[in-house]
Write a protein that holds these residues in place. Sequence first.
Motif, PDB file in Angstrom:
ATOM      1  N   SER A  61       0.834  -1.185   0.000  1.00 19.99           N
ATOM      2  CA  SER A  61       0.000   0.000   0.000  1.00 19.99           C
ATOM      3  C   SER A  61       0.875   1.244   0.000  1.00 19.99           C
ATOM      4  O   SER A  61       2.074   1.183   0.297  1.00 19.99           O
ATOM      5  N   ALA A  62       0.283   2.373  -0.342  1.00 20.67           N
ATOM      6  CA  ALA A  62       1.052   3.609  -0.467  1.00 20.67           C
ATOM      7  C   ALA A  62       1.458   4.143   0.896  1.00 20.67           C
ATOM      8  O   ALA A  62       0.784   3.937   1.909  1.00 20.67           O
ATOM      9  N   LYS A  73      -1.388  -1.122  11.693  1.00 20.55           N
ATOM     10  CA  LYS A  73      -2.701  -0.586  11.975  1.00 20.55           C
ATOM     11  C   LYS A  73      -2.603   0.899  12.321  1.00 20.55           C
ATOM     12  O   LYS A  73      -1.823   1.296  13.181  1.00 20.55           O
ATOM     13  N   PRO A  74      -3.392   1.727  11.671  1.00 24.04           N
ATOM     14  CA  PRO A  74      -3.357   3.158  11.982  1.00 24.04           C
ATOM     15  C   PRO A  74      -4.150   3.468  13.261  1.00 24.04           C
ATOM     16  O   PRO A  74      -4.856   2.614  13.788  1.00 24.04           O
ATOM     17  N   GLU A  75      -4.026   4.696  13.723  1.00 27.39           N
ATOM     18  CA  GLU A  75      -4.787   5.144  14.876  1.00 27.39           C
ATOM     19  C   GLU A  75      -6.156   5.626  14.380  1.00 27.39           C
ATOM     20  O   GLU A  75      -6.250   6.659  13.708  1.00 27.39           O
ATOM     21  N   SER A 111       4.023   7.727   8.071  1.00 29.17           N
ATOM     22  CA  SER A 111       4.583   6.405   7.795  1.00 29.17           C
ATOM     23  C   SER A 111       4.703   5.581   9.047  1.00 29.17           C
ATOM     24  O   SER A 111       4.754   4.360   8.980  1.00 29.17           O
ATOM     25  N   ASP A 112       4.772   6.217  10.166  1.00 29.40           N
ATOM     26  CA  ASP A 112       4.901   5.459  11.402  1.00 29.40           C
ATOM     27  C   ASP A 112       3.542   5.064  11.971  1.00 29.40           C
ATOM     28  O   ASP A 112       3.345   3.934  12.406  1.00 29.40           O
ATOM     29  N   SER A 113       2.636   6.020  11.987  1.00 21.82           N
ATOM     30  CA  SER A 113       1.326   5.742  12.584  1.00 21.82           C
ATOM     31  C   SER A 113       0.250   5.495  11.567  1.00 21.82           C
ATOM     32  O   SER A 113      -0.869   5.128  11.913  1.00 21.82           O
ATOM     33  N   LEU A 137      -0.240   0.846   6.688  1.00 27.89           N
ATOM     34  CA  LEU A 137       0.720   0.190   5.803  1.00 27.89           C
ATOM     35  C   LEU A 137       0.327  -1.285   5.701  1.00 27.89           C
ATOM     36  O   LEU A 137       0.103  -1.933   6.718  1.00 27.89           O
ATOM     37  N   LEU A 138       0.249  -1.773   4.451  1.00 31.46           N
ATOM     38  CA  LEU A 138      -0.142  -3.174   4.239  1.00 31.46           C
ATOM     39  C   LEU A 138       0.742  -3.787   3.167  1.00 31.46           C
ATOM     40  O   LEU A 138       0.880  -3.247   2.060  1.00 31.46           O
ATOM     41  N   ASN A 139       1.325  -4.927   3.509  1.00 24.34           N
ATOM     42  CA  ASN A 139       2.082  -5.749   2.558  1.00 24.34           C
ATOM     43  C   ASN A 139       1.354  -7.095   2.453  1.00 24.34           C
ATOM     44  O   ASN A 139       1.330  -7.862   3.401  1.00 24.34           O
ATOM     45  N   PHE A 140       0.768  -7.372   1.283  1.00 26.47           N
ATOM     46  CA  PHE A 140       0.060  -8.638   1.098  1.00 26.47           C
ATOM     47  C   PHE A 140       0.651  -9.392  -0.090  1.00 26.47           C
ATOM     48  O   PHE A 140       1.255  -8.792  -0.995  1.00 26.47           O
TER      49      PHE A 140
END
Length: 871
Positions: free
Chosen positions: A225-226, A256-258, A308-310, A313-316
């Motif tokens: 994901s971007a 997982k985002p906040e 980018s930290d919070s 982000l997804l890598n599948f």
Amino acid sequence: MSWLVFGLLLVLTAGVSEANAVTVTTGPYTKVTISRPTEGPDCFVCVGEGSAQTCKLRADINQLQTLHVSFNCSRPQDIFTIEINRDFDCSMSCNYGPIQADWSFFQDFKRVFTWDLRFKSSTRSFQLEFPGPGMRQIQSSEQCPDNHTYSILMYLRAGPMNLGKFCQNGTITRIQILWKWRLTLEVPKETTLSQFSFKYSEVVGSVFAVDAVLPRGISNTDFFSASGFPFAYTVMWNFVVPPRHNFTVDFVKYNKPECQGKPVKVIYQQANMAPVEKTPTDEQPANYNRNFSLSLTNCDGKTAGGSSDSGLLLNFRVSVFRGGIPDLCAVDLQNDKGLSLQIEKKNQAELCEIGMDKVVKEKIVVPAGSKVSLSFLDCLKDDLILTATKTIECQNLASCPSVAGTLLTIPLVDSCLPPSLSQVTWVLNVPERGSVELSAPQGSLYQSVPGDQVCDQLLSAQVSAANNFSIGDFCSASKGIIQRIQISSSITVTTSADGNKDLRQVMAPLLNASFNSEIDETLIYTVYPRISTSALIMTPNWPGEMKPDSTLSYIVNVPEDYSAQLLFSNVTFPECLKNHAEVHIQELGSDLEVGFREDEKLVLEHNILKSFYLNMSNCEPEKGIFAILSKISLQKKPGKLLSIILGVVGALLALLIIILVVVCVAVRKKKRQINRSSIYIPKGNVSLPGDVLFPKTRADNDSHVYTSIDDTMVYGHLLQQDLSGPGHFNGHQVDGYKAFSGPVDKTIKDTLYDPTVERGPDKDTYHPFLAPSETFIPSRPRTPLGRLDSMDYEDRRMVDNTLYTFKTPGEPNQMNRSAADPVFCQSLMIILGQSLSWLIQNMRPHMRRICRIYLMVEKMNPVTQRWNVLI
């Protein structure tokens, strides 16, 4: 201090190298920036010439501008970076041409190409298309194999969103990007630019989507994901799954985002099916088939954007594998020494999937002496190619008898293998100081000549020496002339099936191979030409060149009663750089030979009396090739035939001479014994001379023998027919017999013609020496006689005789011609001479041809010379 500053500037100016000066010209929409890090060695880029030249850490060249650029250090490519930027504003119009990195300046520098494209409307988007095989997304820390790294940055109202880094040769074929974006390509120094290009076009909508085509077979492809994924934003991936394949989705890494509102959700959608919604922590689809799309929607965050930290982000990973049940086949090659198999697909795009020991492969190689399990999934018979290779070798000649005379037969291949066996190759490795010999299992070997003679057998063998150098194509046939082939190096023998035939159905052996001691030549043929037809022989690799510095020898065996005609029908000589290209002809058992070189004129036709050698050797050519096509034919030797004809003609001549001599001698002998008396009784009572004076009977005395007979009149009809012409008999009758016109006493007449008078046997009747059919003299026709009871009867056999003897009417005269005149012998000789002349005249063309051949073959034998003089 001022002097120091001035000196430093002078050194910097003087250090500019004019050798690397470049005049840079920019095009429309193009801006060039030459820059370097602040820290580093003292090296500046100088723009301009002469007093107007300025040297700085950075230089900008705007569009449609030309500047003189140089550097004041030896290796500026180690310090400076060239950035080429092209800016396209498509709000009004765009040419939508291909995007490709092309820059002819500073090829050794690190280059960064950027393309900026934008619309002013947020409802319009760009579609970026990549040519096959597409692009592959990588992690930020990875590098591309070809050092060409692409990155895409999309500008949103919430801020820039980095779509990630990409390399060539991947599954992504298209990306739909919103109204403003930047494409960047980084190329390190001393790297040649790739010709990779892509297209862009305008589409309606404001959806960010990625299209990917998954490969056939087993594959695992990662997607990311971007970075800087906005809250409540959606991105979609559309996947094309190959037919008869299944897919499985795994979430490898999830950040997982906040969130403060709706959670992150994932939606799967397939055609004609209801969408399936999941969370990133749920179990994802596994072992599904058909095309699908995956949508990722971010949650509602606490702030307007993420990091980018919070942030999200997804890598599948999408795994693809074949569906269905494969066909299995266990192959055991442990009992067939030296045999290996190869299986591959005719078309890699086919749905067929092959594997060995549960591993999918594009090509299967079953090693010799192994036992493996093969799998075939959705494979048809015509989708695959099956070939076999068998290696035959021995370490030294002492161990070679075990393989001497090995028949090259099609190996037994498991029937569970679906494809047909299309090709078999035998590898014959020659031991040290050895050679390999090939012969036909039945008959002789027949060599194919392109365009002239072709093997019409089911199988043919292509024989090649080291480095795949072709020797020729051979087959075993009854019309072949090659008994064996001896080769001094290791060879390969290959046979292929025509069309869709399966070589496993062929049971007959192809060739017979054996190992022997080494030979002096590179290649030796033993040839037995056929009597009925001519045959072609050629140099190896015909019509290509014979291998440089190689030798070839033909041992041509000619039958005893025949001679050979050798014709060089197609000859090509090279221009030699070293040594000579030569052709030699030598009869077996003879020290004499005929030789030619490439710089001499070659005699194309040769007549050879017995078996011979035909030797050829190639040089190291500088120009041209050495290639010769020859024809061999046999001819019957004319020596014995001529002797037979001469014997027959001589016998006939001798027979004619003997006949002539015997006849003449007999005639002369009889002539000496004849009593030359004649009696004429004009009228009155007459009586035969023997009634009173001769006590003998008619059969015992010579009263009925004529004193002489004119041979000219006897054989006049022959002379009139065959000897007509000037100086010959003209047919006039001389002294013809006339009937007696005086009174004849009845008693005399009755006594003369009394049939009751007893007559002895005609012992003195003349018979020819040979029957007319047994001689060359045409048979004499019967003398035409008139009515025998008429006194007007004229007997031509009595012409010019002194004694005219009457006989009973109706009875032919009995005459003895032994007292003939020598004219008879002359006439007979004339007739014999004419017959002999006719015989010679008709046999002249044949005898001339026979003698010509005989003179050529027998080297002017004296007998033949005499016969030629006679002709």
